[in-house]
Design a protein around this motif. Sequence first.
Motif, PDB file in Angstrom:
ATOM      1  N   CYS A  88       0.752  -1.199   0.020  1.00 20.41           N
ATOM      2  CA  CYS A  88       0.051   0.049   0.164  1.00 20.41           C
ATOM      3  C   CYS A  88       0.881   1.187   0.038  1.00 20.41           C
ATOM      4  O   CYS A  88       0.380   2.366  -0.697  1.00 20.41           O
ATOM      5  CB  CYS A  88      -0.915   0.061   1.223  1.00 20.41           C
ATOM      6  N   LEU A  89       2.167   1.248   0.785  1.00 19.83           N
ATOM      7  CA  LEU A  89       3.001   2.326   0.687  1.00 19.83           C
ATOM      8  C   LEU A  89       3.360   2.429  -0.780  1.00 19.83           C
ATOM      9  O   LEU A  89       3.618   3.839  -1.116  1.00 19.83           O
ATOM     10  CB  LEU A  89       3.901   2.103   1.723  1.00 19.83           C
ATOM     11  N   ALA A  90       3.492   1.438  -1.385  1.00 18.66           N
ATOM     12  CA  ALA A  90       4.299   1.455  -2.879  1.00 18.66           C
ATOM     13  C   ALA A  90       3.334   2.015  -3.718  1.00 18.66           C
ATOM     14  O   ALA A  90       3.323   3.016  -4.570  1.00 18.66           O
ATOM     15  CB  ALA A  90       4.570   0.288  -3.292  1.00 18.66           C
ATOM     16  N   LEU A  91       1.794   1.867  -3.382  1.00 18.20           N
ATOM     17  CA  LEU A  91       0.606   2.332  -4.295  1.00 18.20           C
ATOM     18  C   LEU A  91       0.658   3.884  -4.059  1.00 18.20           C
ATOM     19  O   LEU A  91       0.642   4.719  -4.984  1.00 18.20           O
ATOM     20  CB  LEU A  91      -0.628   1.721  -3.940  1.00 18.20           C
ATOM     21  N   GLU A  92       0.844   4.315  -2.824  1.00 18.56           N
ATOM     22  CA  GLU A  92       0.912   5.519  -2.404  1.00 18.56           C
ATOM     23  C   GLU A  92       1.740   6.440  -3.189  1.00 18.56           C
ATOM     24  O   GLU A  92       1.694   7.439  -4.031  1.00 18.56           O
ATOM     25  CB  GLU A  92       0.989   6.092  -1.146  1.00 18.56           C
TER      26      GLU A  92
END
Length: 222
Positions: free
Chosen positions: A108-112
């Motif tokens: 999810c941090l990668a998506l952000e």
Amino acid sequence: MLLNGPKVLGTITPSGNTVVEAVTQASLRDVPGVLPIFARIPVHGTSDPFPDSYDLEGMLRAAELLSHAKPGVILWNGSKGGAIGLEHDRDLARRITAATGIPATTSCLALEAALAAHGPVRIGLVTPYNDAYQAKLIAAFAARGWNVTAEDHLGLSDNLSYAATPREVIAAQAARVAPHCDVLLGWCTNYPVPLIGEECAGKPVWDATLLGLRAALKMIDA
């Protein structure tokens, strides 16, 4: 067969997940010098004993076991943070690093980071989830200012059924959503979205598993 290498990538994955390891190993087949290792936490079937948070004790135990192999990064390759909020992923990454001394990140941090790099985009959300979880996910995205302009979900609840979804079913979902978005996002790390390729109807396909993997590889300069 790569038995050792200068760089080790540690991944935590849900126990009922059969996609993360397969996608990671296939993606690294032609990446020399990176050894993927894995640890699991108890997440399977249709119920989640931590619906709005993480099992931090289980997560940190998995991270501790991975740390014994001295990975350069520890990745939580799971998509739950999309529905429960990024503050949980930030906290998890901080806790892993504090406990092990190893940099950590999540899908999810990668998506952000990917969305920040690309600027405002219209997201076409493709998942296997049931109605309630899909609504929770879309609401959490909206709260972050992430614009979901089209979505398609299958109504499934058991995570083994997610992984068993045929390629043609996912491709049909993507085709329905593609005309109404800028980016197609397959958001479930136990959903074999990479089977449909990296583009559909002229739109890029982002996948939760690959987003996390690529972010982790960048952190170890691979």
